[in-house]
Design an enzyme around this catalytic site. Structure first.
Site, mmCIF file in Angstrom:
data_model
loop_
_atom_site.group_PDB
_atom_site.id
_atom_site.type_symbol
_atom_site.label_atom_id
_atom_site.label_comp_id
_atom_site.label_asym_id
_atom_site.label_seq_id
_atom_site.Cartn_x
_atom_site.Cartn_y
_atom_site.Cartn_z
ATOM 1 N N ASP A 22 0.827 -1.215 0.000
ATOM 2 C CA ASP A 22 0.000 0.000 0.000
ATOM 3 C C ASP A 22 0.862 1.266 0.000
ATOM 4 O O ASP A 22 1.967 1.271 0.548
ATOM 5 C CB ASP A 22 -0.911 -0.018 1.246
ATOM 6 C CG ASP A 22 -2.069 0.966 1.095
ATOM 7 O OD1 ASP A 22 -2.438 1.308 -0.047
ATOM 8 O OD2 ASP A 22 -2.590 1.398 2.142
ATOM 9 N N ASN A 70 -10.991 -2.695 -5.172
ATOM 10 C CA ASN A 70 -10.225 -1.735 -5.982
ATOM 11 C C ASN A 70 -10.868 -1.437 -7.340
ATOM 12 O O ASN A 70 -10.522 -0.449 -7.998
ATOM 13 C CB ASN A 70 -8.772 -2.191 -6.188
ATOM 14 C CG ASN A 70 -7.922 -2.093 -4.931
ATOM 15 O OD1 ASN A 70 -7.009 -2.885 -4.725
ATOM 16 N ND2 ASN A 70 -8.185 -1.105 -4.074
HETATM 17 C C1 IPE Z 1 -5.296 -2.671 0.040
HETATM 18 O O1 IPE Z 1 -5.039 -1.342 -0.174
HETATM 19 C C2 IPE Z 1 -5.331 -3.408 -1.279
HETATM 20 C C3 IPE Z 1 -4.041 -3.569 -1.931
HETATM 21 C C4 IPE Z 1 -2.883 -3.211 -1.470
HETATM 22 C C5 IPE Z 1 -4.087 -4.219 -3.206
HETATM 23 P P1 IPE Z 1 -6.211 -0.273 -0.313
HETATM 24 O O2 IPE Z 1 -5.551 1.045 -0.519
HETATM 25 O O3 IPE Z 1 -7.162 -0.703 -1.366
HETATM 26 O O4 IPE Z 1 -6.923 -0.366 1.090
HETATM 27 P P2 IPE Z 1 -7.779 0.686 1.902
HETATM 28 O O5 IPE Z 1 -8.817 1.218 0.953
HETATM 29 O O6 IPE Z 1 -6.833 1.769 2.332
HETATM 30 O O7 IPE Z 1 -8.326 -0.063 3.058
HETATM 31 C C1 IPE Z 2 -1.714 0.160 -3.286
HETATM 32 O O1 IPE Z 2 -1.458 1.515 -3.346
HETATM 33 C C2 IPE Z 2 -1.932 -0.454 -4.631
HETATM 34 C C3 IPE Z 2 -3.314 -0.858 -4.898
HETATM 35 C C4 IPE Z 2 -4.283 -0.820 -4.058
HETATM 36 C C5 IPE Z 2 -3.603 -1.349 -6.230
HETATM 37 P P1 IPE Z 2 -2.622 2.579 -3.330
HETATM 38 O O2 IPE Z 2 -3.012 2.866 -4.741
HETATM 39 O O3 IPE Z 2 -3.739 2.145 -2.461
HETATM 40 O O4 IPE Z 2 -1.887 3.835 -2.724
HETATM 41 P P2 IPE Z 2 -2.477 4.848 -1.677
HETATM 42 O O5 IPE Z 2 -2.883 4.053 -0.477
HETATM 43 O O6 IPE Z 2 -3.636 5.525 -2.327
HETATM 44 O O7 IPE Z 2 -1.347 5.776 -1.403
HETATM 45 MG MG MG Z 3 -4.123 2.399 -0.489
#
Ligand code: IPE
Ligand code: IPE
Ligand code: MG
Length: 235
Positions: A22, A70
Site C-alpha cells: 500500500d 479496488n
Molecule cells: C489494500 O489497499 C489493497 C491492496 C494493497 C491491493 P487499499 O488502498 O485498497 O486499502 P484501503 O482502501 O486503504 O483499506
Molecule cells: C496500493 O497503493 C496499490 C493498490 C491498491 C492497487 P494505493 O493505490 O492504495 O496507494 P495509496 O494508499 O492511495 O497511497
Molecule cells: Mg491504499
C-alpha cells in the site's frame, strides 16, 4: 535466522511472508505525479522485494496486488494497473528460467479480460514445476474467497465442514499460513486480506510507502519477526 557480514538468512520459522503493498498513490502524489506513476514504480519495487525475499531464503511470498474493492477506483487507474500486470506477466514468461519462481494467482480471474486470463494461466502452467512460491492476490477479497470455498464444499455435498476442509478450499490451499503479514503505507488494517489465514500470523505495519520499501527495511522486518515469541495460545 543467521546474520553473517550483515547478510540475513532465514530458517524454517519464516517460510511465508505476505505483503499488503500500500501507498503507491501517495508516493506519486508527494512528487506531484499521477497516481498511476506510483503504481509503475511500485510494480518495479515489487519485483525487487520478491527477489530479495527469495535471496534471504523465504520460500513463499504472497502479495496483495488488487482487491475486489479496488474496481471502485477511476477507470484510468484500474486500466493502468491491469496494463502493468500484463507487462509483468510477459516478463515473467521471458525470465522464467532465470528466476525459477512458481506463480499462483489468488482470486477470481473470471472477470479479467481473456488476454490477461490466458497470460496468467500460461505463466502458472509454465512455472508449476518450480518450488519458490509467489502468490499474487488479484481481484482478491478474503470474504469472497471464503464464500467461494463454501460453495466448492457445498457442491461436493459435504454435510459437516472442518477447518481443514475450509483451508483446503481456499485459493491458498497449496501453502502454509503466512508467518508474517506486512503492510506498508501507514494504515493499520487488513483491508479484506487473508482473514482466515492470518489466524496466528505476526503483523508488521510500517509508514514506509510501498515504492520505498527497501532491502534494509526487509532486514528489519525479519529481525523483528525473530524477536517475537509465537505462542499459539500456549504458555
Ligand atoms: C489494500 O489497499 C489493497 C491492496 C494493497 C491491493 P487499499 O488502498 O485498497 O486499502 P484501503 O482502501 O486503504 O483499506
Ligand atoms: C496500493 O497503493 C496499490 C493498490 C491498491 C492497487 P494505493 O493505490 O492504495 O496507494 P495509496 O494508499 O492511495 O497511497
Ligand atoms: Mg491504499
Amino acid at each position: 535466522m543467521a546474520e553473517i557480514d550483515n547478510k540475513i538468512k532465514v530458517d524454517e520459522r519464516l517460510r511465508h511472508i505476505a505483503f499488503i503493498m500500500d501507498g503507491n498513490g501517495r508516493w506519486a502524489q508527494k512528487r506531484m505525479m499521477p497516481r498511476t506513476y506510483g503504481h509503475k514504480v511500485g510494480a518495479e519495487n515489487f519485483r525487487r522485494v520478491v527477489e530479495y525475499c527469495n535471496e534471504i531464503g523465504i520460500k513463499i511470498v504472497t502479495v496483495y496486488a488488487f482487491s475486489t474493492e479496488n474496481w471502485g477506483r477511476p477507470r484510468g487507474e484500474v486500466e493502468a494497473i491491469m496494463d502493468l500486470l500484463s507487462g509483468y506477466l510477459d516478463k515473467c514468461e521471458r525470465e522464467m528460467e532465470e528466476h525459477k519462481i512458481k506463480y499462483n494467482f489468488l482470486g477470481d480471474m473470471s472477470v479479467l479480460t481473456d488476454e490477461l486470463r490466458e497470460k496468467i494461466e500460461r505463466v502458472e502452467k509454465l512455472s508449476s514445476g518450480y518450488d519458490i512460491n509467489l502468490n499474487i492476490a488479484l481481484n482478491y477479497g478474503s470474504r469472497a474467497e471464503i464464500a467461494h470455498a463454501f460453495s466448492v464444499l457445498a457442491k461436493k455435498g459435504l454435510k459437516e465442514i472442518s477447518e481443514d476442509d475450509i483451508s483446503g478450499a481456499l485459493y491458498t490451499s497449496h501453502c502454509p499460513d503466512p508467518d508474517i503479514i506486512v503492510r506498508t503505507g501507514g494504515d493499520i488494517r487488513l483491508s479484506n486480506f487473508l482473514l482466515w489465514q492470518a489466524q496466528y500470523s505476526e503483523f508488521y505495519f510500517t509508514d514506509v510507502l510501498w515504492p520505498d520499501l527497501s532491502s534494509e527495511n526487509i532486514d528489519e522486518i525479519v529481525r523483528e519477526f525473530y524477536r517475537r515469541k509465537r505462542k499459539y495460545g500456549k504458555v
